[in-house]
Design a protein around this motif. Sequence first.
Motif, PDB file in Angstrom:
ATOM      1  N   MET A 219       0.473  -1.392   0.186  1.00 16.93           N
ATOM      2  CA  MET A 219       0.153   0.078   0.049  1.00 16.93           C
ATOM      3  C   MET A 219       0.753   1.464   0.192  1.00 16.93           C
ATOM      4  O   MET A 219       0.406   1.948  -0.344  1.00 16.93           O
ATOM      5  CB  MET A 219      -1.113   0.127   1.411  1.00 16.93           C
ATOM      6  CG  MET A 219      -2.599  -0.746   0.851  1.00 16.93           C
ATOM      7  SD  MET A 219      -2.687  -0.966  -0.116  1.00 16.93           S
ATOM      8  CE  MET A 219      -3.406  -0.102  -0.854  1.00 16.93           C
ATOM      9  N   LEU A 220       1.822   1.046   1.086  1.00 17.21           N
ATOM     10  CA  LEU A 220       3.048   2.561   1.233  1.00 17.21           C
ATOM     11  C   LEU A 220       3.584   2.517  -1.113  1.00 17.21           C
ATOM     12  O   LEU A 220       3.895   3.791  -1.006  1.00 17.21           O
ATOM     13  CB  LEU A 220       4.243   2.151   1.507  1.00 17.21           C
ATOM     14  CG  LEU A 220       4.183   2.017   3.191  1.00 17.21           C
ATOM     15  CD1 LEU A 220       4.536   2.254   4.169  1.00 17.21           C
ATOM     16  CD2 LEU A 220       3.320   3.521   3.619  1.00 17.21           C
ATOM     17  N   LEU A 221       3.675   1.599  -1.548  1.00 19.34           N
ATOM     18  CA  LEU A 221       4.206   1.183  -2.633  1.00 19.34           C
ATOM     19  C   LEU A 221       3.197   1.838  -3.604  1.00 19.34           C
ATOM     20  O   LEU A 221       3.361   2.448  -4.696  1.00 19.34           O
ATOM     21  CB  LEU A 221       4.534  -0.111  -3.568  1.00 19.34           C
ATOM     22  CG  LEU A 221       5.779   0.321  -4.532  1.00 19.34           C
ATOM     23  CD1 LEU A 221       6.818   1.205  -4.352  1.00 19.34           C
ATOM     24  CD2 LEU A 221       5.893  -1.534  -5.095  1.00 19.34           C
ATOM     25  N   LEU A 222       1.738   1.610  -3.566  1.00 18.77           N
ATOM     26  CA  LEU A 222       0.862   1.983  -4.175  1.00 18.77           C
ATOM     27  C   LEU A 222       0.564   3.292  -3.799  1.00 18.77           C
ATOM     28  O   LEU A 222       0.506   4.333  -4.864  1.00 18.77           O
ATOM     29  CB  LEU A 222       0.011   1.215  -4.007  1.00 18.77           C
ATOM     30  CG  LEU A 222      -0.860  -0.520  -4.824  1.00 18.77           C
ATOM     31  CD1 LEU A 222      -1.684  -1.274  -3.551  1.00 18.77           C
ATOM     32  CD2 LEU A 222      -0.913  -0.401  -6.041  1.00 18.77           C
ATOM     33  N   VAL A 223       1.002   4.317  -2.861  1.00 14.40           N
ATOM     34  CA  VAL A 223       0.331   5.534  -3.177  1.00 14.40           C
ATOM     35  C   VAL A 223       1.592   6.278  -3.476  1.00 14.40           C
ATOM     36  O   VAL A 223       1.345   7.095  -3.826  1.00 14.40           O
ATOM     37  CB  VAL A 223       0.315   5.547  -1.284  1.00 14.40           C
ATOM     38  CG1 VAL A 223      -0.648   7.281  -1.070  1.00 14.40           C
ATOM     39  CG2 VAL A 223      -1.242   4.615  -0.919  1.00 14.40           C
TER      40      VAL A 223
END
Length: 148
Positions: A116-120
Amino acid sequence: MTGCPDPINPSSSLPFIDLAVSVTSLSASPQQHFHPLSTMSTAAKSPMKSALESALVAFIIWAGCLWLLVSGTQDGDIGAGRGVLCGLGMAVSLIAHWVYMGMAVRLAGRNLVGWMLLLVCTFPIASVVLGILLTSQTDDTERDSRAA
């Protein structure tokens, strides 16, 4: 109050359609599940594949709102209403995209916080990479289940 349905007293003499009776009389038997889109595919979709498809739809909506916003600026200033609606559409669809991608990550058993951090942080790039990884994982799982 003639001719208008009475929302407070549904048993009044005014014409009402009893939706409960109509729905129960049309419902399928317990063994036969009816879904409007059931004719499209006879195979049951995995929850991960449904989450990925929903994330793709949300991304397409985001891209459409972005296109409407950018195409309006080519002619000059855009109206405040168009700008607000496009911005709200982009915000809601982006959040929906992240939620559905998070659901797919969780269903795949991968590290939710890291992905999720990578997606954001890297929005469109990580979404494409993760979508390809999870789709290939789903295809491999379906192929293995059919072979067994």
